[in-house]
Design an enzyme around this catalytic site. Sequence first.
Site, mmCIF file in Angstrom:
data_model
loop_
_atom_site.group_PDB
_atom_site.id
_atom_site.type_symbol
_atom_site.label_atom_id
_atom_site.label_comp_id
_atom_site.label_asym_id
_atom_site.label_seq_id
_atom_site.Cartn_x
_atom_site.Cartn_y
_atom_site.Cartn_z
ATOM 1 N N LYS A 113 -17.184 19.999 36.901
ATOM 2 C CA LYS A 113 -16.416 20.890 36.934
ATOM 3 C C LYS A 113 -17.069 22.199 38.135
ATOM 4 O O LYS A 113 -18.084 22.524 38.058
ATOM 5 C CB LYS A 113 -16.520 21.792 35.599
ATOM 6 C CG LYS A 113 -15.595 21.020 34.507
ATOM 7 C CD LYS A 113 -15.787 21.588 33.175
ATOM 8 C CE LYS A 113 -17.021 21.969 32.638
ATOM 9 N NZ LYS A 113 -17.030 22.202 31.047
ATOM 10 N N THR A 121 -11.906 34.523 31.684
ATOM 11 C CA THR A 121 -11.926 32.787 31.471
ATOM 12 C C THR A 121 -12.780 32.335 30.364
ATOM 13 O O THR A 121 -13.339 31.179 30.325
ATOM 14 C CB THR A 121 -12.431 32.410 33.027
ATOM 15 O OG1 THR A 121 -13.749 33.235 33.009
ATOM 16 C CG2 THR A 121 -11.473 32.742 34.039
ATOM 17 N N GLY A 129 -14.120 30.438 27.445
ATOM 18 C CA GLY A 129 -13.540 29.389 26.618
ATOM 19 C C GLY A 129 -13.146 28.245 27.714
ATOM 20 O O GLY A 129 -12.443 27.337 27.106
ATOM 21 N N THR A 130 -12.916 28.301 28.918
ATOM 22 C CA THR A 130 -12.396 27.298 29.767
ATOM 23 C C THR A 130 -12.940 25.949 29.475
ATOM 24 O O THR A 130 -12.375 24.990 29.430
ATOM 25 C CB THR A 130 -12.560 27.654 31.389
ATOM 26 O OG1 THR A 130 -14.030 28.034 31.453
ATOM 27 C CG2 THR A 130 -11.906 28.836 31.688
ATOM 28 N N GLY A 131 -14.296 25.900 29.344
ATOM 29 C CA GLY A 131 -15.011 24.462 29.244
ATOM 30 C C GLY A 131 -14.615 23.851 28.224
ATOM 31 O O GLY A 131 -14.272 22.742 27.938
ATOM 32 N N CYS A 132 -14.720 24.572 26.883
ATOM 33 C CA CYS A 132 -13.995 24.027 25.565
ATOM 34 C C CYS A 132 -12.939 23.607 25.474
ATOM 35 O O CYS A 132 -12.402 22.486 25.152
ATOM 36 C CB CYS A 132 -14.327 25.076 24.615
ATOM 37 S SG CYS A 132 -16.153 26.068 24.439
#
Length: 262
Positions: free
Chosen positions: A174, A205, A207-210
């Site tokens: 990412k 932003t 929580g984007t990875g989860c």
Amino acid sequence: MSIPRVLTVAGSDSGGGAGIQADLKTMLALGVHGMSVITAVTAQNSVGVQGAWELPVAAVRAQYRSVVDDIGVQAVKTGMLASAELVEAVAELISGTDAPAVVDPVGVSKHGDSLLAASALDSVRTKLLPVATVATPNLDEVIQLTGVRVESEDGLRRAAAAVLEYGPRWVLIKGGHLSGDAVDLLTDGSAEHWLRSPRHDNRHTHGTGCTLASAIASGLAKGLPVPEAAHAAKEYVTGAIAAGFALGAGIGPVDHGWRFRA
């Protein structure tokens, strides 16, 4: 026809923006049945993580077996696994489950709080990454795992090669922390897929990875090949970032329900 089932193995975010809460919201939005194995409880809000309490390995294992042995799963997603013991137990459980696994090697929260013990890093490398269908590290996690520092888009290939050395079938690096467009690289070491989207001027932003990892797992549970699942997940999370909203005094969450309000 039964609804596809996805199991998230992750920590709870009391603020509702990341972790188990983000995973289940994503799964609901994408039309799959979400189930959960809670690995840790955090006291967390928009400004940071005030506390974290790891669950015993026996409790994690019991939750996992309870769901998988009765309900069954079409995909598994992992998030916060704070200790080497938890990492190794979850890796063993996944290796015995006939379903694709998306491993989000969570190391640091959006606010810079460490969520992974240093002693657990080697277990992530040697036990968890080898059982991953897709690993989804961000650039900070790439540094933690491999020592490779990415300063530009050109470095994403080097980062991907370093993570693939540990055995995941695919890796999605990412590149959201780079400047310019939001660019991610998905590769299995031969095929390359560049996932590119405009960068939204929105600081909310959390929580984007989860969310991205759960969206990929949802696509895999529906039977999509990895590249198609990743492209669909990127589209979903880009919309969620664009619709992210203020909550509390700090960084707000992405909007998991943006499609319902579009």
